[in-house]
Motif scaffolding. Structure first.
Motif, PDB file in Angstrom:
ATOM      1  N   LEU A  81      35.975  39.957  32.211  1.00 50.23           N
ATOM      2  CA  LEU A  81      36.916  40.833  33.107  1.00 50.23           C
ATOM      3  C   LEU A  81      35.767  41.073  33.865  1.00 50.23           C
ATOM      4  CD1 LEU A  81      38.957  42.549  33.800  1.00 50.23           C
ATOM      5  CD2 LEU A  81      38.013  44.916  32.916  1.00 50.23           C
ATOM      6  N   ASP A  82      34.253  41.240  33.859  1.00 51.23           N
ATOM      7  CA  ASP A  82      33.678  41.595  35.441  1.00 51.23           C
ATOM      8  C   ASP A  82      33.960  39.767  35.832  1.00 51.23           C
ATOM      9  OD1 ASP A  82      32.459  43.524  33.897  1.00 51.23           O
ATOM     10  OD2 ASP A  82      30.951  42.645  32.489  1.00 51.23           O
ATOM     11  N   ARG A  83      33.360  38.752  35.497  1.00 54.39           N
ATOM     12  CA  ARG A  83      33.696  37.566  36.068  1.00 54.39           C
ATOM     13  C   ARG A  83      35.005  37.899  36.581  1.00 54.39           C
ATOM     14  NH1 ARG A  83      32.610  32.602  32.426  1.00 54.39           N
ATOM     15  NH2 ARG A  83      33.978  31.388  33.556  1.00 54.39           N
ATOM     16  N   ALA A  84      36.131  37.993  36.263  1.00 56.24           N
ATOM     17  CA  ALA A  84      37.463  37.525  36.827  1.00 56.24           C
ATOM     18  C   ALA A  84      37.631  38.486  38.132  1.00 56.24           C
ATOM     19  CB  ALA A  84      39.014  38.603  35.843  1.00 56.24           C
ATOM     20  N   LEU A  85      37.096  39.860  38.222  1.00 63.15           N
ATOM     21  CA  LEU A  85      36.757  40.666  39.162  1.00 63.15           C
ATOM     22  C   LEU A  85      35.519  40.285  39.773  1.00 63.15           C
ATOM     23  CD1 LEU A  85      36.462  44.092  37.640  1.00 63.15           C
ATOM     24  CD2 LEU A  85      38.567  43.594  38.663  1.00 63.15           C
ATOM     25  N   ALA A  86      33.966  39.646  39.399  1.00 64.31           N
ATOM     26  CA  ALA A  86      33.816  39.340  40.569  1.00 64.31           C
ATOM     27  C   ALA A  86      34.526  37.548  41.030  1.00 64.31           C
ATOM     28  CB  ALA A  86      32.167  38.812  40.137  1.00 64.31           C
ATOM     29  N   HIS A  87      35.174  37.476  41.066  1.00 60.52           N
ATOM     30  CA  HIS A  87      35.752  35.779  41.530  1.00 60.52           C
ATOM     31  C   HIS A  87      36.833  36.672  42.838  1.00 60.52           C
ATOM     32  CE1 HIS A  87      33.342  33.811  38.893  1.00 60.52           C
ATOM     33  NE2 HIS A  87      33.647  33.155  39.727  1.00 60.52           N
ATOM     34  N   GLY A  88      37.931  38.327  42.443  1.00 57.39           N
ATOM     35  CA  GLY A  88      38.659  38.466  43.146  1.00 57.39           C
ATOM     36  C   GLY A  88      39.906  38.444  42.027  1.00 57.39           C
ATOM     37  N   TRP A  89      40.255  38.048  41.525  1.00 57.26           N
ATOM     38  CA  TRP A  89      41.312  37.666  40.542  1.00 57.26           C
ATOM     39  C   TRP A  89      41.754  38.360  40.169  1.00 57.26           C
ATOM     40  CZ3 TRP A  89      38.213  33.212  36.762  1.00 57.26           C
ATOM     41  CH2 TRP A  89      37.686  32.675  37.668  1.00 57.26           C
ATOM     42  N   ALA A  90      42.358  39.817  40.612  1.00 60.32           N
ATOM     43  CA  ALA A  90      42.901  40.434  40.364  1.00 60.32           C
ATOM     44  C   ALA A  90      44.222  40.692  39.430  1.00 60.32           C
ATOM     45  CB  ALA A  90      43.269  40.850  41.933  1.00 60.32           C
ATOM     46  N   GLU A  91      45.166  39.796  39.409  1.00 60.75           N
ATOM     47  CA  GLU A  91      46.286  39.688  38.348  1.00 60.75           C
ATOM     48  C   GLU A  91      45.602  39.312  37.001  1.00 60.75           C
ATOM     49  OE1 GLU A  91      49.396  36.739  40.176  1.00 60.75           O
ATOM     50  OE2 GLU A  91      48.986  37.424  41.736  1.00 60.75           O
ATOM     51  N   PHE A  92      44.850  37.621  37.593  1.00 60.32           N
ATOM     52  CA  PHE A  92      43.690  37.668  35.702  1.00 60.32           C
ATOM     53  C   PHE A  92      43.581  38.593  34.718  1.00 60.32           C
ATOM     54  CE2 PHE A  92      40.835  35.274  34.081  1.00 60.32           C
ATOM     55  CZ  PHE A  92      41.304  34.836  32.529  1.00 60.32           C
ATOM     56  N   ALA A  93      42.235  39.551  36.101  1.00 64.18           N
ATOM     57  CA  ALA A  93      42.290  40.862  35.303  1.00 64.18           C
ATOM     58  C   ALA A  93      43.107  42.173  34.706  1.00 64.18           C
ATOM     59  CB  ALA A  93      40.624  41.956  36.635  1.00 64.18           C
ATOM     60  N   ASP A  94      43.881  42.440  35.512  1.00 63.75           N
ATOM     61  CA  ASP A  94      45.198  42.521  34.992  1.00 63.75           C
ATOM     62  C   ASP A  94      45.836  42.766  33.721  1.00 63.75           C
ATOM     63  OD1 ASP A  94      45.496  44.826  37.422  1.00 63.75           O
ATOM     64  OD2 ASP A  94      47.153  43.550  38.067  1.00 63.75           O
ATOM     65  N   VAL A  95      45.462  40.890  33.408  1.00 61.08           N
ATOM     66  CA  VAL A  95      46.559  40.331  32.322  1.00 61.08           C
ATOM     67  C   VAL A  95      45.819  41.105  31.466  1.00 61.08           C
ATOM     68  CG1 VAL A  95      46.498  38.334  31.001  1.00 61.08           C
ATOM     69  CG2 VAL A  95      47.697  38.561  33.756  1.00 61.08           C
ATOM     70  N   LEU A  96      44.132  40.329  31.557  1.00 61.73           N
ATOM     71  CA  LEU A  96      43.149  41.206  30.777  1.00 61.73           C
ATOM     72  C   LEU A  96      43.161  42.734  29.720  1.00 61.73           C
ATOM     73  CD1 LEU A  96      40.154  38.772  32.258  1.00 61.73           C
ATOM     74  CD2 LEU A  96      41.670  38.650  30.405  1.00 61.73           C
TER      75      LEU A  96
END
Length: 104
Positions: A81-96
């Motif tokens: 989740l940290d990696r997703a947020l750091a890369h700006g992958w908001a939708e991916f973070a939401d799925v996680l």
């Protein structure tokens, strides 16, 4: 098709990375301990998920059902989740998050 043929020989890491849900399911059924596998760099299986996977929700559900921890850390101590947020992958973070990755 060639891709389907090659998937039969894919490692658990390649199968997750390429979105091979059926191959991952088969490998985890054969060897449940693969859910705790780490690559040569120390990254866990969950780190092979990517935001652009066609069957992302299905893959995450399969992995977590078999004991993959979305909160585990990789090399350097970062969580997926940290990696997703750091890369700006908001939708991916939401799925996680929907699949149990903690927000804090």
């Amino acid at each position: 098709d060639v891709v389907d043929y090659l998937f039969r020989y894919a490692s658990i890491f390649d199968a997750v990375h390429l979105g091979g849900v059926e191959r991952v399911a088969s490998l985890l059924e054969e060897s449940p301990s693969l859910a705790q596998a780490r690559d040569d760099d120390g990254d866990p299986l969950a780190f092979y998920l990517s935001p652009d996977m066609d069957r992302l929700e299905e893959m995450i559900a399969l992995l977590t059902r078999h004991g993959v921890d979305l909160n585990t850390t990789g090399r350097g101590g970062a969580r997926l989740l940290d990696r997703a947020l750091a890369h700006g992958w908001a939708e991916f973070a939401d799925v996680l998050r929907r699949h149990g990755a903690p927000t804090g």
